[in-house]
Design a protein around this motif. Structure first.
Motif, PDB file in Angstrom:
ATOM      1  N   MET A   1      -9.718 -22.796 -15.824  1.00  0.00           N
ATOM      2  CA  MET A   1      -9.514 -21.525 -16.030  1.00  0.00           C
ATOM      3  C   MET A   1      -8.222 -21.633 -16.783  1.00  0.00           C
ATOM      4  SD  MET A   1     -10.538 -17.878 -14.397  1.00  0.00           S
ATOM      5  CE  MET A   1     -12.035 -18.753 -14.509  1.00  0.00           C
ATOM      6  N   SER A   2      -8.024 -20.516 -17.606  1.00  0.00           N
ATOM      7  CA  SER A   2      -6.594 -20.644 -18.059  1.00  0.00           C
ATOM      8  C   SER A   2      -5.364 -19.863 -17.199  1.00  0.00           C
ATOM      9  CB  SER A   2      -6.548 -19.777 -19.450  1.00  0.00           C
ATOM     10  OG  SER A   2      -7.547 -20.106 -20.373  1.00  0.00           O
ATOM     11  N   GLU A   3      -4.228 -20.183 -17.164  1.00  0.00           N
ATOM     12  CA  GLU A   3      -3.432 -19.618 -16.353  1.00  0.00           C
ATOM     13  C   GLU A   3      -3.017 -18.118 -16.707  1.00  0.00           C
ATOM     14  OE1 GLU A   3       1.167 -20.423 -15.320  1.00  0.00           O
ATOM     15  OE2 GLU A   3      -0.133 -22.027 -15.348  1.00  0.00           O
ATOM     16  N   ALA A   4      -3.136 -17.150 -15.755  1.00  0.00           N
ATOM     17  CA  ALA A   4      -2.929 -15.884 -16.121  1.00  0.00           C
ATOM     18  C   ALA A   4      -1.589 -15.587 -16.663  1.00  0.00           C
ATOM     19  CB  ALA A   4      -3.095 -15.068 -14.739  1.00  0.00           C
ATOM     20  N   SER A   5      -1.672 -14.624 -17.622  1.00  0.00           N
ATOM     21  CA  SER A   5      -0.354 -14.153 -18.217  1.00  0.00           C
ATOM     22  C   SER A   5      -0.492 -12.789 -18.595  1.00  0.00           C
ATOM     23  CB  SER A   5      -0.165 -14.791 -19.640  1.00  0.00           C
ATOM     24  OG  SER A   5       0.591 -14.254 -20.702  1.00  0.00           O
ATOM     25  N   PRO A   6       0.762 -12.087 -18.410  1.00  0.00           N
ATOM     26  CA  PRO A   6       0.616 -10.615 -18.426  1.00  0.00           C
ATOM     27  C   PRO A   6       0.327 -10.120 -19.882  1.00  0.00           C
ATOM     28  CG  PRO A   6       2.683 -11.013 -17.496  1.00  0.00           C
ATOM     29  CD  PRO A   6       1.804 -12.423 -17.525  1.00  0.00           C
ATOM     30  N   ARG A   8      -1.473 -11.373 -21.990  1.00  0.00           N
ATOM     31  CA  ARG A   8      -2.875 -11.565 -22.571  1.00  0.00           C
ATOM     32  C   ARG A   8      -3.626 -10.556 -22.237  1.00  0.00           C
ATOM     33  NH1 ARG A   8      -4.535 -17.617 -21.549  1.00  0.00           N
ATOM     34  NH2 ARG A   8      -6.465 -16.997 -22.848  1.00  0.00           N
ATOM     35  N   ILE A   9      -4.866 -10.155 -23.232  1.00  0.00           N
ATOM     36  CA  ILE A   9      -5.509  -8.922 -22.917  1.00  0.00           C
ATOM     37  C   ILE A   9      -6.975  -9.795 -22.952  1.00  0.00           C
ATOM     38  CG2 ILE A   9      -6.835  -7.283 -23.889  1.00  0.00           C
ATOM     39  CD1 ILE A   9      -4.239  -6.104 -25.027  1.00  0.00           C
ATOM     40  N   TRP A  10      -7.701  -9.438 -22.052  1.00  0.00           N
ATOM     41  CA  TRP A  10      -9.002 -10.007 -21.949  1.00  0.00           C
ATOM     42  C   TRP A  10      -9.937  -9.368 -22.770  1.00  0.00           C
ATOM     43  CZ3 TRP A  10     -13.087  -8.695 -17.476  1.00  0.00           C
ATOM     44  CH2 TRP A  10     -14.124  -9.968 -17.499  1.00  0.00           C
ATOM     45  N   THR A  11     -10.578 -10.522 -23.889  1.00  0.00           N
ATOM     46  CA  THR A  11     -11.408 -10.057 -24.855  1.00  0.00           C
ATOM     47  C   THR A  11     -12.716 -11.291 -24.775  1.00  0.00           C
ATOM     48  OG1 THR A  11     -10.493 -11.502 -26.498  1.00  0.00           O
ATOM     49  CG2 THR A  11      -9.662  -9.051 -26.265  1.00  0.00           C
ATOM     50  N   HIS A  12     -13.843 -10.674 -25.350  1.00  0.00           N
ATOM     51  CA  HIS A  12     -14.639 -11.749 -25.508  1.00  0.00           C
ATOM     52  C   HIS A  12     -14.370 -12.993 -26.472  1.00  0.00           C
ATOM     53  CE1 HIS A  12     -17.285  -8.526 -23.826  1.00  0.00           C
ATOM     54  NE2 HIS A  12     -17.626  -9.481 -23.167  1.00  0.00           N
ATOM     55  N   GLN A  13     -13.423 -12.836 -27.204  1.00  0.00           N
ATOM     56  CA  GLN A  13     -12.755 -13.795 -27.954  1.00  0.00           C
ATOM     57  C   GLN A  13     -12.001 -14.937 -27.271  1.00  0.00           C
ATOM     58  OE1 GLN A  13     -12.341 -10.416 -29.214  1.00  0.00           O
ATOM     59  NE2 GLN A  13     -14.400 -10.948 -30.104  1.00  0.00           N
ATOM     60  N   ASP A  14     -11.556 -14.629 -26.069  1.00  0.00           N
ATOM     61  CA  ASP A  14     -10.742 -15.186 -24.986  1.00  0.00           C
ATOM     62  C   ASP A  14     -11.524 -15.271 -23.786  1.00  0.00           C
ATOM     63  OD1 ASP A  14      -8.527 -16.559 -24.010  1.00  0.00           O
ATOM     64  OD2 ASP A  14      -7.262 -14.997 -24.159  1.00  0.00           O
ATOM     65  N   PRO A  15     -12.571 -15.821 -23.771  1.00  0.00           N
ATOM     66  CA  PRO A  15     -13.487 -16.012 -22.516  1.00  0.00           C
ATOM     67  C   PRO A  15     -12.997 -16.646 -21.469  1.00  0.00           C
ATOM     68  CG  PRO A  15     -14.376 -17.276 -24.285  1.00  0.00           C
ATOM     69  CD  PRO A  15     -13.240 -16.742 -24.817  1.00  0.00           C
ATOM     70  N   ASP A  16     -12.186 -17.666 -21.574  1.00  0.00           N
ATOM     71  CA  ASP A  16     -11.644 -18.396 -20.377  1.00  0.00           C
ATOM     72  C   ASP A  16     -10.604 -17.499 -19.596  1.00  0.00           C
ATOM     73  OD1 ASP A  16     -13.326 -20.341 -20.953  1.00  0.00           O
ATOM     74  OD2 ASP A  16     -11.925 -21.430 -22.337  1.00  0.00           O
ATOM     75  N   LEU A  18      -9.148 -14.941 -17.366  1.00  0.00           N
ATOM     76  CA  LEU A  18      -9.343 -13.870 -16.158  1.00  0.00           C
ATOM     77  C   LEU A  18      -7.871 -13.274 -15.798  1.00  0.00           C
ATOM     78  CD1 LEU A  18     -11.926 -13.059 -15.120  1.00  0.00           C
ATOM     79  CD2 LEU A  18     -11.302 -14.654 -13.190  1.00  0.00           C
ATOM     80  N   PRO A  19      -7.913 -11.625 -15.900  1.00  0.00           N
ATOM     81  CA  PRO A  19      -6.554 -11.314 -15.446  1.00  0.00           C
ATOM     82  C   PRO A  19      -6.396 -11.378 -14.037  1.00  0.00           C
ATOM     83  CG  PRO A  19      -8.064  -9.821 -16.682  1.00  0.00           C
ATOM     84  CD  PRO A  19      -8.688 -10.981 -16.401  1.00  0.00           C
ATOM     85  N   PRO A  20      -5.054 -11.623 -13.445  1.00  0.00           N
ATOM     86  CA  PRO A  20      -4.773 -11.918 -12.100  1.00  0.00           C
ATOM     87  C   PRO A  20      -5.318 -10.983 -11.230  1.00  0.00           C
ATOM     88  CG  PRO A  20      -3.012 -11.348 -13.142  1.00  0.00           C
ATOM     89  CD  PRO A  20      -3.978 -11.309 -14.233  1.00  0.00           C
ATOM     90  N   GLU A  21      -5.766  -9.805 -11.493  1.00  0.00           N
ATOM     91  CA  GLU A  21      -6.116  -8.666 -10.480  1.00  0.00           C
ATOM     92  C   GLU A  21      -7.628  -8.840  -9.993  1.00  0.00           C
ATOM     93  OE1 GLU A  21      -4.705  -8.278 -13.404  1.00  0.00           O
ATOM     94  OE2 GLU A  21      -5.704  -6.401 -14.495  1.00  0.00           O
ATOM     95  N   ILE A  22      -8.227  -9.683 -10.968  1.00  0.00           N
ATOM     96  CA  ILE A  22      -9.709  -9.877 -10.902  1.00  0.00           C
ATOM     97  C   ILE A  22     -10.076 -10.636  -9.901  1.00  0.00           C
ATOM     98  CG2 ILE A  22     -12.019  -9.810 -11.936  1.00  0.00           C
ATOM     99  CD1 ILE A  22     -10.130  -7.733 -13.035  1.00  0.00           C
ATOM    100  N   ASP A  23     -10.698 -10.398  -8.626  1.00  0.00           N
ATOM    101  CA  ASP A  23     -11.130 -11.118  -7.586  1.00  0.00           C
ATOM    102  C   ASP A  23     -12.669 -11.527  -7.782  1.00  0.00           C
ATOM    103  OD1 ASP A  23     -11.663 -12.375  -5.397  1.00  0.00           O
ATOM    104  OD2 ASP A  23     -10.764 -11.033  -3.773  1.00  0.00           O
ATOM    105  N   THR A  24     -12.896 -12.731  -8.056  1.00  0.00           N
ATOM    106  CA  THR A  24     -14.369 -13.207  -8.402  1.00  0.00           C
ATOM    107  C   THR A  24     -14.874 -13.601  -7.093  1.00  0.00           C
ATOM    108  OG1 THR A  24     -13.610 -15.375  -9.205  1.00  0.00           O
ATOM    109  CG2 THR A  24     -13.728 -13.789 -10.726  1.00  0.00           C
ATOM    110  N   SER A  25     -14.106 -13.533  -5.849  1.00  0.00           N
ATOM    111  CA  SER A  25     -15.044 -14.172  -4.552  1.00  0.00           C
ATOM    112  C   SER A  25     -15.745 -12.888  -4.157  1.00  0.00           C
ATOM    113  CB  SER A  25     -13.909 -14.639  -3.643  1.00  0.00           C
ATOM    114  OG  SER A  25     -13.045 -13.816  -3.299  1.00  0.00           O
TER     115      SER A  25
END
Ligand code: SAM
Length: 277
Positions: A1-6, A8-16, A18-25
């Motif tokens: 997974m790519s390192e989070a960077s403020p 960057r905007i999450w798009t389907h073109q950039d699927p890897d 993940l914004p840091p505020e999203i908790d996938t657990s």
């Protein structure tokens, strides 16, 4: 997974990314609903709940799709009645069609504010709405109406002295009885100008299988209550219900004849649209 960077905007073109505020657990209501809809914006923890739910409630996601379809019929109806501004609270993740696209097909100048308390909605919708000046998205909680009405992106963008379309679609069932859902909806209604509309849908306890799904949602997600038609109708008190009133969603002004009796997917959510006199 790519390192989070403020930046960057999450798009389907950039699927890897993940914004840091999203908790996938932890599961998220928005993502579980997306899984029921057959979307791609969910994680294993969300899919596990949707799969368990489907074991007890094998509607193949039809209930969620009926809800989306009724949402769009309601928005189209309200826009055709002249409503040109919408507040969509508990808007969920953007999918193939959305409130703003439906409203703006009828009236390109229609304004829409999406509100959701899940930051994934903002992360996702931001990319979609970059080029749409008439649509905004904010992160806020349904239970704090004043924070929504006075949010800097809402105040001055929506004009609450004029009629508005308020959408509380498939969100009030995420409030517990101890949170006073009817009184909270009353607060929203009291802020609407005459001629405004409320569209509300809600899990309906009319089919026994809904109780089994409710059990899965409450135990695995911690939220998702079914209420009966009387309780759902109560949310519209003080407003004039648009025909045919509060009904199971496939029966609300269908585009095509409805096959009766309704199946499981047809019976699990009820709702309606009403106008403030
Ligand atoms: N309204 C959309 C629809 O009907 O297709 C989405 C419905 S989805 C089942 C419920 C949405 O409400 C989720 O995106 C969830 O994050 C949001 N939600 C739940 N509780 C909320 C709250 N207290 N404040 C704001 N949003 C909330």
């Amino acid at each position: 997974m790519s390192e989070a960077s403020p930046e960057r905007i999450w798009t389907h073109q950039d699927p890897d990314y993940l914004p840091p505020e999203i908790d996938t657990s932890k599961p998220s209501i928005a993502r579980v609903y997306d899984a029921f809809l057959g979307g791609k914006d969910n994680f294993a923890v969300d899919r596990a709940i949707a799969m368990e739910g489907m074991k007890h409630f094998p509607d193949g996601g039809g209930g969620a799709r009926n809800n989306r379809a009724m949402l769009f019929r309601g928005v189209k109806y309200m826009t055709e009645q002249g409503i040109d501004q919408f507040l969509d609270v508990g808007s969920g993740l953007p999918t193939m069609d959305n409130t703003h696209s439906v409203a703006q097909r009828v009236n390109p100048d229609a304004r829409v504010v999406y509100v959701d308390n899940d930051p994934i909605v903002l992360a996702h919708a931001r990319a979609l709405l970059q080029t749409n000046d008439n649509t905004r998205v904010i992160t806020a909680d349904l239970r704090e109406p004043e924070a929504i009405f006075h949010h800097p992106k809402v105040e001055g963008f929506l004009d609450f002295s004029r009629p508005i379309g308020l959408l509380l679609v498939a969100v009030v069932h995420h409030l517990g009885d101890d949170e006073g859902p009817a009184e909270l909806v009353d607060v929203y209604k009291s802020r609407l100008a005459s001629g405004s509309y409320l569209q509300l849908t809600h899990f309906c306890s009319c089919a026994p299988e809904v109780r089994a799904l409710e059990g899965v949602l409450l135990s695995m997600l911690g939220t998702g209550r079914a209420r009966d038609l009387k309780e759902i109708t109560r949310f519209f008190d003080g407003l004039e219900l648009v025909e045919p009133g509060v009904v199971h969603l496939p029966e609300w002004r269908p585009d095509e004849p409805v096959k009766l009796p309704l199946d499981l997917a047809g019976n699990c959510i009820a709702g309606g649209v009403a106008r403030k006199p």
